[in-house]
Write an enzyme that holds these catalytic residues in place. Structure first.
Site, mmCIF file in Angstrom:
data_model
loop_
_atom_site.group_PDB
_atom_site.id
_atom_site.type_symbol
_atom_site.label_atom_id
_atom_site.label_comp_id
_atom_site.label_asym_id
_atom_site.label_seq_id
_atom_site.Cartn_x
_atom_site.Cartn_y
_atom_site.Cartn_z
ATOM 1 N N CYS A 674 -28.160 15.434 -23.514
ATOM 2 C CA CYS A 674 -28.024 14.542 -24.284
ATOM 3 C C CYS A 674 -27.419 15.919 -25.106
ATOM 4 O O CYS A 674 -28.309 17.398 -25.289
ATOM 5 C CB CYS A 674 -28.933 14.377 -25.396
ATOM 6 S SG CYS A 674 -30.272 14.739 -25.323
ATOM 7 N N HIS A 675 -26.644 16.480 -26.312
ATOM 8 C CA HIS A 675 -26.169 17.285 -27.196
ATOM 9 C C HIS A 675 -27.014 17.373 -28.730
ATOM 10 O O HIS A 675 -26.121 16.249 -28.846
ATOM 11 C CB HIS A 675 -24.835 17.507 -27.457
ATOM 12 C CG HIS A 675 -24.446 17.894 -25.681
ATOM 13 N ND1 HIS A 675 -24.227 16.489 -24.890
ATOM 14 C CD2 HIS A 675 -24.461 19.604 -25.555
ATOM 15 C CE1 HIS A 675 -23.697 17.620 -23.476
ATOM 16 N NE2 HIS A 675 -23.528 18.789 -24.063
#
Length: 729
Positions: A674-675
């Site tokens: 995830c970012h």
């Protein structure tokens, strides 16, 4: 072709033994054989079969567990399939096959010859008798033609059924075998021989991996001379110039052969099936489509099946193809599956149980008449199997549900509702961990946001990835209505201290009872544990336990265990009152029977499976550590983890990218990165379990299964090595 006959007679007399052969002076049979001629001209029988009656159209099995057509031509050809499949299996060890255009082919110079002790049933058996040997004129009109019991296809030309030569007037017609009483749907052997001469003798499965059909060089039949025109008509002339083998050698040799048909003899009830596997003759006896001597208890199990029935042969074919070092391109390259924590393929015995139940247990289990009672009995049997698997002696404590998500939801919902019923003005409190599966985590978070519950997330110890029992106990409040913690984590494989928590909670609940406080039920999601480690509800001291079929080679349904007295159920669905009024909706009997069979297999094979899983997992670790210098076994320091799971971090790499670069050679998983604010991070579960962001981002979960082979482990390690080491060059 006398030499072919001599080879067949010798094989019949010396290799088949006595079991299953016709009783001398009482029975007769047809014998067929396929003879391999080597490049040097030597010959040997590689497949053979004797014949018996075919099953009628009402007796056939939908799942292929029975041998429907037991005529000798068919048993011999199917035995030949197994011989060729064995040559595929041993392609590098003296096989008669070789690679050809990315497929396989018979090596040049090898030939096959077919032999039969009788003319084939159907068109090839219709012959005018030798008039010199016929009966007196008064009987000649009835007896001057050899008849066949094979019937013309409905809607096609029909026989006149008159006297003498007028009985069979539809010469050349396609026919079905008559059977004995119940008509069959099997083509006559005359028609099947033609089909095999057109399409090849290898069958449809082998055709997918061979570059061309396997054909016979010659067909030899023991028969009176009067049969030669009918056999040639049946196999050649009725199709004109369309035959792919216009030069096929068909020979009629003198009809003397052991156990031939004679007046006063009855057909043998047995079929003998013989084929050369690993250079040894394997023999099995079939009666009524099953192995000889099968008792009723095993009728629908692998013990009753012949190796040449469709179900057994297809399973053997798949096993051989999976084991090929270099599968042919026409068979999709089978990736090495190392994601058994995500799901498992259904075991063949589970598939068999489901198929059988679809046919036998189709009634509504809630109905009071016979078909309903039969389905209800099947459910009860499966319920007992599932209860036994988890150490419960009360099958009524098992409720079948759609899967793990519903089971978790039902346990949590029931605990919350039970507390609210007794304490309508008090908000219930739930304790869980910070590494739970989303099927537990998300409903709890939603109820928290809606103000339905209070929620405590106990953090796992970052050094060992598991909970401290005291940390859990410290969070208990007067309004605590449930503790729910997974038994084993799906990403790390770390086993949580469920027994220790259960033991402590039992003591605490005793104290709460004396103080007039509510009892706190304990739920564990055992999805990842069942089939990999022992799971016993009494040893764990749990009140609810989630069971998920597809994690232990069963179907994609599940069940919830609920202890009598403390594991109260409040239904999620209202309806017909099925499952003792705890889960509305007509039960999916076939899938439940599959779940029961999967549970039986766990009970029977857990110790063996645990040893196998640990051996394969440890071998994977060893090979990867030797070949990939940047590999880290993330939880090598944790003793209490699943025997099949490896959480492997490849320093300086991104796990998802590694799997992508393996180009489908390996099927494994990693939590998608995830970012947050443009900075990539790894799995939240791995981060909470003590990994730093770089290690979490470079992690791949590799989980082995019941059938993972050492060769697959080494192939997978090689594929990972090539990608990882290339990235570090």
């Amino acid at each position: 072709m006398a030499e072919v006959k001599n080879d067949a007679v010798e094989f019949f007399e010396k290799k088949l033994g006595k079991n299953g052969k016709p009783r001398k002076g009482q029975e007769w049979t047809v014998f067929c054989a396929i003879i391999l001629e080597a490049v040097n001209g030597s010959k040997r029988v590689v497949a053979a079969g004797t014949g018996s009656k075919c099953l009628g159209s009402t007796e056939i099995s939908m799942n292929g567990e029975l041998l429907h057509d037991s005529h000798a031509e068919v048993t011999c050809k199917r035995a030949f399939h197994r011989f060729i499949l064995d040559q595929v299996r041993n392609i590098t060890e003296g096989s008669i096959l070789e690679e050809h255009r990315d497929l396989l082919a018979v090596k040049p110079g090898f030939k096959f010859h077919f032999f039969s002790s009788h003319p084939p049933c159907g068109d090839g058996s219709i012959a005018v008798k030798d008039q010199a040997n016929s009966e007196p004129d008064s009987k000649r009109l009835k007896l001057d033609v050899h008849r066949t019991g094979a019937k013309c296809l409905k809607g096609d030309a029909e026989d006149g059924l008159g006297l003498g030569l007028n009985y069979h007037t539809a010469l050349g017609a396609i026919r079905t075998k008559p059977g004995r009483g119940d008509p069959t749907s099997s083509l006559s052997c005359s028609d099947k021989l033609v089909k095999w001469n057109f399409l090849g003798w290898q069958g449809s499965l082998l055709a997918a991996i061979l570059s061309g059909p396997i054909r016979m060089t010659s067909l030899t039949f023991c028969a009176d001379p009067c049969f030669e025109p009918s056999i040639r008509r049946a196999l050649q002339t009725r199709f004109g110039a369309e035959l792919p083998q216009p030069d096929l050698c068909i020979q009629i040799v003198p009809s003397e052969f052991p156990c031939q048909k004679e007046d006063g003899l009855v057909p043998s009830p047995c079929s003998i099936i013989a084929c050369v596997i690993k250079r040894e003759v394997q023999i099995e006896i079939s009666v009524d489509g099953r192995k000889q001597g099968c008792i009723k208890k095993y009728l629908h199990t692998s013990r009753a099946r012949n190796k040449i029935c469709r179900l057994s042969y297809s399973q053997e074919f798949v096993e051989v193809i999976r084991g090929l070092r270099k599968p042919p391109q026409d068979i999709q390259e089978m990736a090495i599956y190392l994601d058994y924590n995500a799901t498992c393929p259904m075991d063949p015995e589970v598939i068999e149980a489901i198929q059988r139940s679809c046919i036998e247990d189709w009634g509504n289990p809630s109905s009071s008449y016979q078909t309903g009672r039969k389905a209800k009995s099947a459910l009860d049997k499966a319920r007992q199997s599932v209860a036994k698997m988890i150490g419960s002696n009360d099958p009524s404590q098992i409720t079948f549900v759609s899967g793990g998500t519903e089971a978790n939801h039902l346990a949590m919902h029931s605990s919350i509702e039970h507390f609210k019923k007794a304490n309508p003005t008090v908000k219930p409190h739930v304790i869980t961990s910070n590494i739970e599966h989303v099927a537990t985590d998300l409903p709890l978070r939603k109820w928290l946001a809606q103000g339905v519950i209070e929620l405590t997330l106990v953090e796992v110890c970052r050094k060992k990835g598991s909970l401290n029992v005291e940390d859990v106990m410290a969070e208990i409040k007067s309004n605590t209505c449930l503790i729910t913690i997974m038994l084993a984590n799906n990403e790390t494989g770390i086993i949580q201290p469920i027994k220790e928590i259960g033991d402590r909670l039992q003591v605490i609940n005793g104290d709460r009872q004396t103080q007039g406080q509510n009892q706190i039920p304990f739920h564990t999601d055992a999805a990842q544990a069942i089939g990999k480690i022992p799971v016993d509800v009494d040893i764990l001291n749990v009140d609810y336990l989630t069971i998920v079929g597809h994690k232990f080679y069963g179907p994609r349904i599940g069940a919830l265990y609920h202890r009598q007295g403390t594991g109260t159920i409040y239904p999620l669905f209202l309806g017909g009152g099925q499952e003792q009024g705890l889960r509305a909706g007509t039960e999916n009997t076939p899938m439940i029977m599959g779940l029961g069979k999967a549970a039986d297999l766990v009970v029977a094979g857990l110790d063996k499976d645990m040893d196998h899983l640990r051996l394969r997992r440890d071998h994977l670790i060893a090979v990867l550590q030797k070949s990939c210098l940047t590999l880290s076994d993330n939880f090598a320091h944790v003793e209490n983890r699943l025997p099949n799971t490896l959480s492997a971090s490849f320093g300086g790499c991104i796990g998802h990218d590694i799997l992508t670069k393996c180009q489908g050679q390996i099927e494994a998983s990693t939590t998608a990165a995830c970012h947050s604010h443009g900075i990539a991070s790894g799995s939240p579960v791995l981060l909470k379990s003590g990994l730093d962001p770089e290690a979490a981002l470079g992690t791949i979960r590799l989980s082995v299964g019941r059938h993972t082979t050492q060769e697959e482990i080494e192939k997978a390690a090689m594929a990972l090595k090539d990608v990882v080491n290339k990235d570090h060059q």
